[in-house]
Scaffold this motif. Structure first.
Motif, PDB file in Angstrom:
ATOM      1  N   GLY A 170     -33.493 -40.902 -23.573  1.00 25.67           N
ATOM      2  CA  GLY A 170     -32.161 -40.749 -24.141  1.00 25.67           C
ATOM      3  C   GLY A 170     -31.464 -39.451 -23.811  1.00 25.67           C
ATOM      4  N   ALA A 171     -32.036 -38.635 -22.920  1.00 25.45           N
ATOM      5  CA  ALA A 171     -31.451 -37.332 -22.584  1.00 25.45           C
ATOM      6  C   ALA A 171     -30.454 -37.459 -21.435  1.00 25.45           C
ATOM      7  CB  ALA A 171     -32.553 -36.349 -22.209  1.00 25.45           C
ATOM      8  N   ALA A 172     -29.573 -36.467 -21.343  1.00 22.77           N
ATOM      9  CA  ALA A 172     -28.586 -36.411 -20.265  1.00 22.77           C
ATOM     10  C   ALA A 172     -28.505 -34.989 -19.731  1.00 22.77           C
ATOM     11  CB  ALA A 172     -27.213 -36.874 -20.756  1.00 22.77           C
ATOM     12  N   PHE A 173     -28.404 -34.873 -18.408  1.00 27.58           N
ATOM     13  CA  PHE A 173     -28.324 -33.561 -17.755  1.00 27.58           C
ATOM     14  C   PHE A 173     -27.351 -33.641 -16.598  1.00 27.58           C
ATOM     15  CE2 PHE A 173     -29.772 -30.705 -14.311  1.00 27.58           C
ATOM     16  CZ  PHE A 173     -29.622 -29.482 -14.953  1.00 27.58           C
ATOM     17  N   SER A 174     -26.491 -32.618 -16.496  1.00 25.65           N
ATOM     18  CA  SER A 174     -25.509 -32.562 -15.422  1.00 25.65           C
ATOM     19  C   SER A 174     -25.393 -31.128 -14.911  1.00 25.65           C
ATOM     20  CB  SER A 174     -24.140 -33.048 -15.924  1.00 25.65           C
ATOM     21  OG  SER A 174     -23.205 -33.066 -14.867  1.00 25.65           O
TER      22      SER A 174
ATOM     23  N   LEU B 263     -15.581 -37.165 -15.352  1.00 28.16           N
ATOM     24  CA  LEU B 263     -15.403 -38.606 -15.546  1.00 28.16           C
ATOM     25  C   LEU B 263     -16.674 -39.233 -16.109  1.00 28.16           C
ATOM     26  CD1 LEU B 263     -13.895 -41.323 -15.074  1.00 28.16           C
ATOM     27  CD2 LEU B 263     -14.863 -41.304 -12.760  1.00 28.16           C
ATOM     28  N   ILE B 264     -17.815 -38.941 -15.497  1.00 25.30           N
ATOM     29  CA  ILE B 264     -19.086 -39.525 -15.937  1.00 25.30           C
ATOM     30  C   ILE B 264     -19.484 -38.993 -17.306  1.00 25.30           C
ATOM     31  CG2 ILE B 264     -21.550 -39.662 -15.410  1.00 25.30           C
ATOM     32  CD1 ILE B 264     -20.795 -39.655 -12.454  1.00 25.30           C
ATOM     33  N   TRP B 265     -19.274 -37.704 -17.521  1.00 31.12           N
ATOM     34  CA  TRP B 265     -19.642 -37.072 -18.796  1.00 31.12           C
ATOM     35  C   TRP B 265     -18.831 -37.665 -19.946  1.00 31.12           C
ATOM     36  CZ3 TRP B 265     -23.881 -34.354 -19.336  1.00 31.12           C
ATOM     37  CH2 TRP B 265     -24.071 -33.503 -20.431  1.00 31.12           C
TER      38      TRP B 265
END
Length: 265
Positions: free
Chosen positions: A98-102, A255-257
């Motif tokens: 469930g994590a997100a990294f950019s 956009l993706i975030w």
């Protein structure tokens, strides 16, 4: 010089935060998301060094815990100075379920005779989102150092549950490769790569079409988007300016975030 940076992002009550950080010279980590209200953690990696020097080894470790969202930012263009032995970097990114990294860093500027080898290893859990980009310039164009560097390499490996799902290897050797020739950079001076992967069964076809339309209007830029077997894509761009590519990569990141934030709401 061995330079170490370790960041752990955690989540509590629906908000992400910098849970733990360790840095050695020349690094510093600063929160920059004070005006954001989406609950994600925004951190900027700063450096007191003018760039990467001969003999430097950068060891970067990023941990994003379950349901945490971390967006990492860079301070400025990354310069690779004149070298004899070369420099290297190892970056390890681990995302729990469930994590997100950019991470969309500023362009890299390799000076004359610089040698740099980078390896990025990414481990994803389930329902994760990962985005990372890189922009390589030709060097200090206005100092007459177009493709005067010796060696540049960046290898990225992305694994989901220990299974390799994406491998991208950029290797540039100006003395051995006619970089301006057909089949390579074809007269362009800057190359950019943006990688996006999600392990949450989120189709990317509409996202790819949206990015294609966004990039199509760019002047003096050639690009291509390749959908990967899993839910994700690789965007490759050729251009004449680092700032132009960096600005477009930031727009894609935003956009993706934003779409990710809406899907979690």
């Amino acid at each position: 010089m061995d330079c170490k940076l370790s960041i752990t992002a955690g989540a509590r009550d629906g908000k992400s935060y910098m849970k733990d950080v360790f840095v050695s010279a020349p690094f510093r980590v600063v929160p920059v998301g004070q005006t954001k209200s989406d609950g994600a953690a925004y951190l900027m990696v700063m450096s007191s060094s003018p760039g990467i020097l001969d003999g430097d080894h950068y060891d970067l470790n990023i941990q994003v815990e379950q349901n945490a969202r971390l967006q990492l930012q860079s301070q400025s263009y990354q310069r690779l100075f004149n070298m004899e032995r070369g420099a290297s970097q190892l970056m390890q990114v681990n995302l729990a379920d469930g994590a997100a990294f950019s991470y969309v860093p500023h362009p890299v500027v390799p000076h004359e005779n610089s040698t740099f080898k980078s390896v990025t290893k990414v481990a994803l859990g389930d329902a994760c989102e990962f985005l990372m980009s890189e922009i390589i310039t030709c060097g200090r164009k206005y100092h007459g150092e177009v493709f005067k560097y010796s060696h540049f390499q960046n290898l990225i490996e992305v694994r989901h549950r220990q299974k390799l799902i994406l491998k991208d290897n950029v290797l540039l050797l100006p003395e051995l490769m006619p970089l301006a020739a057909i089949g390579l950079l074809e007269g362009f001076t800057h190359q950019g790569t943006l990688i996006y992967v999600n392990t949450g069964n989120q189709p990317v076809d509409e996202l790819i079409e949206c990015i294609y339309e966004m990039m199509q209007g760019e002047q003096e830029v050639q690009f291509g988007i390749s959908k990967i077997r899993h839910d994700g894509f690789v965007l490759r761009c050729l251009g004449h300016g680092g700032e132009q590519l960096y600005d477009r990569f930031q727009r894609i990141q935003n956009l993706i975030w934003e779409e990710s934030k809406v899907s979690l709401a």
